[in-house]
Design a protein around this motif. Structure first.
Motif, PDB file in Angstrom:
ATOM      1  N   ASN A  23       0.810  -1.219   0.000  1.00 42.85           N
ATOM      2  CA  ASN A  23       0.000   0.000   0.000  1.00 42.85           C
ATOM      3  C   ASN A  23       0.843   1.269   0.000  1.00 42.85           C
ATOM      4  O   ASN A  23       0.323   2.365   0.153  1.00 42.85           O
ATOM      5  N   ALA A  55       0.918   7.324  -1.550  1.00 36.72           N
ATOM      6  CA  ALA A  55       0.083   6.553  -2.471  1.00 36.72           C
ATOM      7  C   ALA A  55      -0.948   7.489  -3.089  1.00 36.72           C
ATOM      8  O   ALA A  55      -1.167   8.600  -2.590  1.00 36.72           O
ATOM      9  N   ALA A  59      -6.376   5.229  -2.599  1.00 34.48           N
ATOM     10  CA  ALA A  59      -5.982   3.939  -3.186  1.00 34.48           C
ATOM     11  C   ALA A  59      -5.591   2.950  -2.106  1.00 34.48           C
ATOM     12  O   ALA A  59      -5.215   3.317  -0.993  1.00 34.48           O
ATOM     13  N   CYS A  62      -0.866  -1.425  -4.327  1.00 31.91           N
ATOM     14  CA  CYS A  62      -0.403  -1.110  -5.674  1.00 31.91           C
ATOM     15  C   CYS A  62      -0.865  -2.182  -6.659  1.00 31.91           C
ATOM     16  O   CYS A  62      -1.186  -3.309  -6.277  1.00 31.91           O
ATOM     17  N   THR A  63      -0.878  -1.836  -7.913  1.00 31.99           N
ATOM     18  CA  THR A  63      -1.301  -2.765  -8.958  1.00 31.99           C
ATOM     19  C   THR A  63      -0.246  -3.831  -9.206  1.00 31.99           C
ATOM     20  O   THR A  63      -0.554  -5.013  -9.388  1.00 31.99           O
ATOM     21  N   SER A  76       6.925   0.468  -7.355  1.00 32.07           N
ATOM     22  CA  SER A  76       5.513   0.133  -7.123  1.00 32.07           C
ATOM     23  C   SER A  76       4.668   0.985  -8.058  1.00 32.07           C
ATOM     24  O   SER A  76       4.876   2.202  -8.149  1.00 32.07           O
ATOM     25  N   TRP A  78       0.737   2.099  -9.396  1.00 30.11           N
ATOM     26  CA  TRP A  78      -0.713   2.146  -9.189  1.00 30.11           C
ATOM     27  C   TRP A  78      -1.377   2.566 -10.495  1.00 30.11           C
ATOM     28  O   TRP A  78      -1.001   3.602 -11.085  1.00 30.11           O
ATOM     29  N   THR A  80      -4.806   3.889 -11.656  1.00 29.53           N
ATOM     30  CA  THR A  80      -6.034   4.449 -11.080  1.00 29.53           C
ATOM     31  C   THR A  80      -7.005   4.827 -12.198  1.00 29.53           C
ATOM     32  O   THR A  80      -6.698   4.748 -13.393  1.00 29.53           O
ATOM     33  N   THR A  84      -1.880   6.656 -14.224  1.00 33.45           N
ATOM     34  CA  THR A  84      -0.950   5.664 -13.680  1.00 33.45           C
ATOM     35  C   THR A  84       0.267   6.372 -13.100  1.00 33.45           C
ATOM     36  O   THR A  84       0.793   7.313 -13.707  1.00 33.45           O
ATOM     37  N   ARG A  86       4.029   5.723 -10.572  1.00 29.74           N
ATOM     38  CA  ARG A  86       4.925   4.773  -9.931  1.00 29.74           C
ATOM     39  C   ARG A  86       5.760   5.485  -8.872  1.00 29.74           C
ATOM     40  O   ARG A  86       6.017   6.680  -8.963  1.00 29.74           O
TER      41      ARG A  86
END
Length: 594
Positions: A23, A55, A59, A62-63, A76, A78, A80, A84, A86
């Motif tokens: 996270n 983050a 959210a 992370c993806t 990491s 994400w 969204t 996107t 990192r």
């Protein structure tokens, strides 16, 4: 905390380390050393005990995430609804002060970001005073001072004794945060450039990783394990900590919670073997030097573990204000097991120095005298009961593994003297000791009815540690007693494809309530034993099953719970990664690649 142990990744600077969750929250960080008090301790309590989360607004996890190449730089990502982003998390190898660098980069669209920094010194118990100065947020309490800045500066404010920041990144935008610790009585250290630090960090790790000699089907897993071992090395002294954490439970909700931020002698032989075999002779030599410094003195005072610089006082305390990981209390710092009598460590130390000599490491002039001194002590003490490899907190017993390692000590002395007769020593004396130990173990430590070596003399219990009998050369792999022992352990200590240290009934022997999961290094030992006893296909299948237990970034804890399919114990665990490397080398015939 809601995150599983395996949801964390490791970053570090070869003097300390942090755990970063999926996270985006750093929930564990000790500064300035591995064994210092934590300034982020949410891992063992809750967010009020300190953490730093960056983050996207609203959210969760992370993806996806990975380490960048063969480095310890964590990426990491994400994805969204709006874009996107990192985050690159790392700790550059320090010149002076420890830094945590977090670089946020927009990859597509726009993403609203939030940073919440909640510093709590002394394992989450001390709230610092925070002020602004020179574009920084400065947090001070007692001996600790932390400076936080962002490049470019972003909107930052104080809220609920935390430092909060919000900003938006679009495609190609970058924002870097740098957190720097230093003693509060000293001037602020020089600022680091976060982007130059990233380049240097990646270059340093790529250069180091390129020295790995292992080439085989398991290279990615082996290299990641070696990087982890390097990350657990305290660079100033060469000592390697067992893990960067304390009190992650072996039994969720239970009391089996220990501090592993120290250097265990039991790891020495396997660590040296792994490092030498893949070509890391400098690290092996540094570990040997640390070992010789740590054990210097009266052999009767030999401890099973030491501090990062060889410190001996590791008094165990309980931190009552921390609720424990998933309610697992007490939370402990220090480790009273340091003062136990564990006779196996004498054999492990002597075996390590024997291995170092075989590998051609430059011998310390006094190393052989140290070994003779240890042997003299062990000769007088090996018949006594001890607390064994697993640091039993119940009554002392005649543990078979401890006796086998006494045999190893005498055997390595004999072999050293036979190869170099110019050395001082009575080879006949050590041969006699070797023969006596061997005879007693075979008479008292073997159960002829079950056809297996047991945990201790006269005990019906089994112990995975005796899987090492063929590995150390006590008996040949094709001896029926070895084969019978491997089969019995697999049958009675097996938990699916994995292996427990000893049976659930034997937990009464260790003096503690509760149970534990499968011990990962024991499972690697089983794979080794299967290979040595001619069952290579089964060994390979077991090893490849164990590889699937690594988390998404290739890390292993101490134990694994097959029922809940979760990692247990301190994380990441050096012993588990050493087991992975040595088994991979054995399966691909590269045990002596060094």
């Amino acid at each position: 905390m809601t995150q599983r142990i395996e949801d964390y990744a490791l970053i570090g600077d070869l003097q300390t380390a942090a755990l970063v969750g999926r996270n985006g929250s750093i929930d564990w960080l000790c500064l300035p050393r591995f064994d210092s008090a934590a300034c982020f301790a949410a891992l063992l309590g809750d967010e009020e005990n300190g953490h730093w989360r960056i983050a996207p607004e609203g959210a969760g996890a992370c993806t996806r995430r990975r380490y960048v190449g063969a480095s310890l730089v964590l990426e990491s990502v994400w994805e969204t609804r709006t874009g996107t982003v990192r985050i690159l998390d790392f700790m550059p190898q320090r010149d002076e002060a420890p830094d945590v660098v977090r670089i946020i980069e927009g990859l597509s669209g726009t993403v609203d970001m939030r940073s919440t920094l909640r510093l709590r010194f002394d394992y989450g118990s001390v709230v610092p005073w925070v002020r602004r100065a020179d574009g920084h947020r400065i947090a001070i309490a007692g001996p600790d001072s932390v400076w936080l800045r962002s490049e470019p500066p972003v909107k930052t404010w104080g809220q609920h004794f935390s430092t909060c920041s919000s900003f938006t990144v679009g495609e190609g935008d970058k924002v870097a945060f740098v957190l720097t610790w230093h003693p509060s009585h000293k001037p602020r250290p020089d600022l680091v450039d976060p982007y130059e630090s990233l380049e240097h960090c990646l270059q340093d790790w790529e250069t180091w990783s390129s020295k790995c000699r292992y080439q085989g089907p398991y290279r990615d897993a082996v290299l990641r394990s070696l990087i982890t071992l390097k990350a657990l090395t305290y660079a100033p002294t060469g000592g390697i900590v067992a893990a960067p954490t304390t009190s992650l439970p072996e039994d969720i909700g239970g009391v089996r919670n220990w501090d592993y931020r120290f250097c265990w002698l039991r790891d020495s032989t396997l660590t040296l073997s792994a490092l030498v075999s893949v070509g890391y002779l400098d690290e092996a030599a540094a570990w040997q030097d640390w070992l010789l410094r740590a054990i210097a003195g009266d052999p009767a005072d030999l401890q099973i573990m030491y501090g990062l610089a060889g410190e001996r006082r590791l008094a165990e305390l309980e931190l009552s204000w921390l609720g424990g990981y998933a309610g697992s209390v007490p939370v402990r710092v220090g480790n009273d097991a340091a003062y136990q009598l564990q006779l196996d460590v004498y054999g492990e130390v002597i075996d390590s120095l024997f291995l170092a000599r075989q590998a051609g490491l430059a011998p310390e002039r006094h190393a052989w005298n140290v070994q003779l001194s240890l042997l003299g002590f062990l000769e007088a003490k090996w018949r006594e009961p001890d607390q064994g490899l697993w640091e039993i907190r119940g009554p002392r017993r005649h543990f078979v593994h401890s006796k086998v390692m006494a045999w190893v000590a005498a055997d390595r002395a004999v072999r050293t003297l036979e190869s170099d007769p110019s050395l001082r020593g009575d080879v006949a004396r050590w041969r006699a000791m070797r023969d006596e130990v061997h005879r007693e173990v075979c008479e008292k430590g073997f159960d002829p009815v079950r056809g297996a070596f047991t945990q201790s003399y006269g005990s019906p219990e089994l112990d995975a540690a005796v899987l090492l009998i063929p590995r150390v050369g006590f008996l040949p792999p094709d001896d029926p007693r070895v084969v019978g022992t491997v089969d019995a352990i697999r049958r009675e200590l097996g938990s699916g494809p994995l292996v427990r240290r000893y049976t659930a009934e034997a937990t009464r022997i260790d003096g503690l309530p509760g149970r534990e999961g499968a011990f990962l290094v024991c499972s690697f030992w089983l794979a080794d034993a299967l290979r040595m006893t001619g069952r290579e296909k089964e060994a390979r299948e077991l090893f490849e099953r164990l590889l699937t237990l690594c988390n998404d970034v290739g890390l292993l804890s101490e134990e694994y719970d097959p029922s809940s399919e979760q990692h247990l114990g301190n994380f990441p665990q050096a012993f588990s990664h050493i087991g992975l490397v040595t088994t991979a080398l054995a399966l691909t015939g590269q045990e002596t690649a060094g």
